[in-house]
Enzyme design. Sequence first.
Site, PDB file in Angstrom:
ATOM      1  N   ASP A   1      24.022  41.971  54.930  1.00  0.00           N
ATOM      2  CA  ASP A   1      24.052  42.858  56.108  1.00  0.00           C
ATOM      3  C   ASP A   1      25.425  43.402  56.463  1.00  0.00           C
ATOM      4  O   ASP A   1      25.620  43.891  57.564  1.00  0.00           O
ATOM      5  CB  ASP A   1      23.441  42.131  57.317  1.00  0.00           C
ATOM      6  CG  ASP A   1      24.439  41.206  57.988  1.00  0.00           C
ATOM      7  OD1 ASP A   1      25.296  40.637  57.280  1.00  0.00           O
ATOM      8  OD2 ASP A   1      24.373  41.063  59.218  1.00  0.00           O
ATOM      9  N   GLU A   2      26.382  43.302  55.570  1.00  0.00           N
ATOM     10  CA  GLU A   2      27.696  43.843  55.935  1.00  0.00           C
ATOM     11  C   GLU A   2      28.420  44.460  54.746  1.00  0.00           C
ATOM     12  O   GLU A   2      28.193  44.078  53.596  1.00  0.00           O
ATOM     13  CB  GLU A   2      28.585  42.784  56.594  1.00  0.00           C
ATOM     14  CG  GLU A   2      28.911  41.617  55.740  1.00  0.00           C
ATOM     15  CD  GLU A   2      29.850  40.623  56.416  1.00  0.00           C
ATOM     16  OE1 GLU A   2      30.891  41.026  56.938  1.00  0.00           O
ATOM     17  OE2 GLU A   2      29.520  39.440  56.378  1.00  0.00           O
TER      18      GLU A   2
HETATM   19  P1  TTP Z   1      25.763  37.237  59.685  1.00  0.00           P
HETATM   20  O1  TTP Z   1      26.138  38.697  59.643  1.00  0.00           O
HETATM   21  O2  TTP Z   1      26.860  36.245  59.573  1.00  0.00           O
HETATM   22  O3  TTP Z   1      25.013  36.917  61.036  1.00  0.00           O
HETATM   23  P2  TTP Z   1      23.997  37.782  61.853  1.00  0.00           P
HETATM   24  O4  TTP Z   1      23.848  39.156  61.308  1.00  0.00           O
HETATM   25  O5  TTP Z   1      22.728  37.032  61.986  1.00  0.00           O
HETATM   26  O6  TTP Z   1      24.660  37.834  63.278  1.00  0.00           O
HETATM   27  P3  TTP Z   1      25.965  38.649  63.733  1.00  0.00           P
HETATM   28  O7  TTP Z   1      25.490  39.568  64.804  1.00  0.00           O
HETATM   29  O8  TTP Z   1      26.902  37.606  64.235  1.00  0.00           O
HETATM   30  O9  TTP Z   1      26.493  39.374  62.542  1.00  0.00           O
HETATM   31  O10 TTP Z   1      24.720  36.937  58.550  1.00  0.00           O
HETATM   32  C1  TTP Z   1      23.743  37.885  58.141  1.00  0.00           C
HETATM   33  C2  TTP Z   1      22.449  37.160  57.826  1.00  0.00           C
HETATM   34  O11 TTP Z   1      22.674  36.215  56.790  1.00  0.00           O
HETATM   35  C3  TTP Z   1      21.889  36.383  58.988  1.00  0.00           C
HETATM   36  O12 TTP Z   1      21.062  37.184  59.822  1.00  0.00           O
HETATM   37  C4  TTP Z   1      21.123  35.291  58.304  1.00  0.00           C
HETATM   38  C5  TTP Z   1      21.870  35.056  57.012  1.00  0.00           C
HETATM   39  N1  TTP Z   1      22.695  33.836  57.132  1.00  0.00           N
HETATM   40  C6  TTP Z   1      22.150  32.633  56.698  1.00  0.00           C
HETATM   41  O13 TTP Z   1      21.022  32.586  56.207  1.00  0.00           O
HETATM   42  N2  TTP Z   1      22.903  31.493  56.857  1.00  0.00           N
HETATM   43  C7  TTP Z   1      24.167  31.504  57.395  1.00  0.00           C
HETATM   44  O14 TTP Z   1      24.808  30.427  57.527  1.00  0.00           O
HETATM   45  C8  TTP Z   1      24.709  32.749  57.834  1.00  0.00           C
HETATM   46  C9  TTP Z   1      26.087  32.799  58.459  1.00  0.00           C
HETATM   47  C10 TTP Z   1      23.940  33.894  57.681  1.00  0.00           C
HETATM   48 MG    MG Z   2      25.510  40.326  60.814  1.00  0.00          MG
END
Ligand code: TTP
Ligand code: MG
Length: 420
Positions: A140-141
Site C-alpha cells: 500500500d505504499e
Molecule cells: P501499513 O501501511 O503499515 O499500515 P496501514 O495501511 O494499515 O495503516 P497506516 O494508515 O498507518 O498506513 O501496512 C499496510 C498493510 O500491510 C496493512 O493494512 C496490513 C498489512 N500489515 C500486516 O499485515 N502486518 C503488519 O505488521 C503491518 C505493519 C502491515
Molecule cells: Mg498504510
Amino acid sequence: MYLYICALCDWSIVSDQNMAMLCVNCGKLCASYDHPESLHILHADMDAFFAAVEILDNPKLKGKPVIVGGDPKSRGVVNTCSYEARKFGVRSAMPLYKAYQLCPQAVFLEPNFKRYQDVSQKIFQIFESFTPLYEPLSIDEAFLDLKGTEHLFGHPILAASKIKNHIKIETGLTVSVGIAPNKFLSKLASGARKPDGLVIVTIDQAQNFLDELDIEQMWGIGQKTLPHLKANGFLKIKDIRLADEGRLRKFFGNSAEHFRSLSLGLDARTVITDSESKSCGKELTFDQDLHDKKAMLKELWILCEKLMRELNHSKMWGRSVHLKVKTSNFQLITRSVTLQDTITTDVDLFHNVKSLLNKIDRASLKVRLLGVSVSRFEPDKMQISLMPEEIQKGKIQQVVDQVKDKYGEQSIARGISKKY
Ligand code: TTP
Ligand code: MG
C-alpha cells in the site's frame, strides 16, 4: 524562487519574491513554498489499508473499531486496524488476544489477501499513470519521483491532490501523501497527518519538521538499539543533529555520518523503479569451506557463466552486479557495483565479480557460500556498442550460448575456465 498555490481553486504562480499572494480567482491568501523545484519526491501510503478495504466492502462497519487478523481467540496477530481501534492502543503485529483485551467491542475479521492485492493493483496503476518512476515499498505504499511531469499535471503539489482524488474516485479509499526534496523527508511527511493527509516539507522547513520528531521515526534504528539510545539522551531526531562528533561515533559507529545527514534532512537516495530493484542471481553452498582465492574464482566463474546464459536467454541485461559471500560462521558479506552499461557477456560479469571479491578482506576467510546476482535491468535494451572489440565479445557470447544450447553445457569452454 517561491511557488504560490490557492488552497481553494488550485490556482498557482511562481515568483522570485517572498510576499503575500492573493489568488486571482478567489481573492484568498495563497500558501507559499520555497525552492519549489526541489519538491518532487512524493511518498503515498494508504490509510489503515486492509481495514479500510473491509469497511468499503461492508459500510456498516464505518466508524467502528475494526481489527483485521482473525479470531481474537486464535494465536495470530493483528494485520491492521481502523483508526477507531487505534484509539484503544491496538496496533499492527500485536497478538490478537491482546487486541481483544484492549478493545473487546471491536469487530474482528479474517484477512482477505486476494481482495487487498486486487485493490493494491488498482492503486499502483494510478501511480504509474502519473509517472513511470515509482518505487513500490509494500502492498500500500510507494515513492514517486514527479520530476519532469509538471507539463502534464502541474507542480507535484498539485499532482499530489490529483493522485489523492483519483484514488478516492477509483477505489473509494483515502491515502496520505508527503512531498519533499527527498525520500526520507517525504516518507516522514506522509505519516505526519494520517489519515487522508497531504503534508509538504520544503528545504527551509526540514530542520524544524525533523527536530520535533521522536527518535523512533528515524530510519534504520533497530528495536533493540532504541532503548539504549533513549537511555543515553537521544529522544528526538534533534538530539542526533546536535550531538558532538565523538558522542555520535560512540553510539552510531561507522553510521554516525549517515544518521547525522538524515537528521539534517539530507538523503541522496533516488527512487528506484521495480525493474531496477528486481534481481536475478545464482548461488552455491559448498560441502567444504573455501579458503583460497583461486578456488573462489573457479566457483565464481561457473556461477557467472550459468547466470549470464540465463539472462541472455530471457533478454534481461542489468547494470548492477552483486557478490554475496557467506562465511563458515554465517557472516554475510556483500559487495556491489553499478556500471554505465548493461552486462551482456559472462566474461564481463566475471571481471566485475572478481573486482568485487578483491574488495573483501580475505585474510582467514572461510567461505561456505558464494552468490552472484545482477539487477537494474534494462529489458530488451542490450547495449549497442560500435567498438569492434565489444561487437566481437557479443558475437563470441552468442556462439558459446548456441553451441551449449545444441550440444550441452560441457560441449564448449572458455579459456578462462582453465585458468582457475
Ligand atoms: P501499513 O501501511 O503499515 O499500515 P496501514 O495501511 O494499515 O495503516 P497506516 O494508515 O498507518 O498506513 O501496512 C499496510 C498493510 O500491510 C496493512 O493494512 C496490513 C498489512 N500489515 C500486516 O499485515 N502486518 C503488519 O505488521 C503491518 C505493519 C502491515
Ligand atoms: Mg498504510
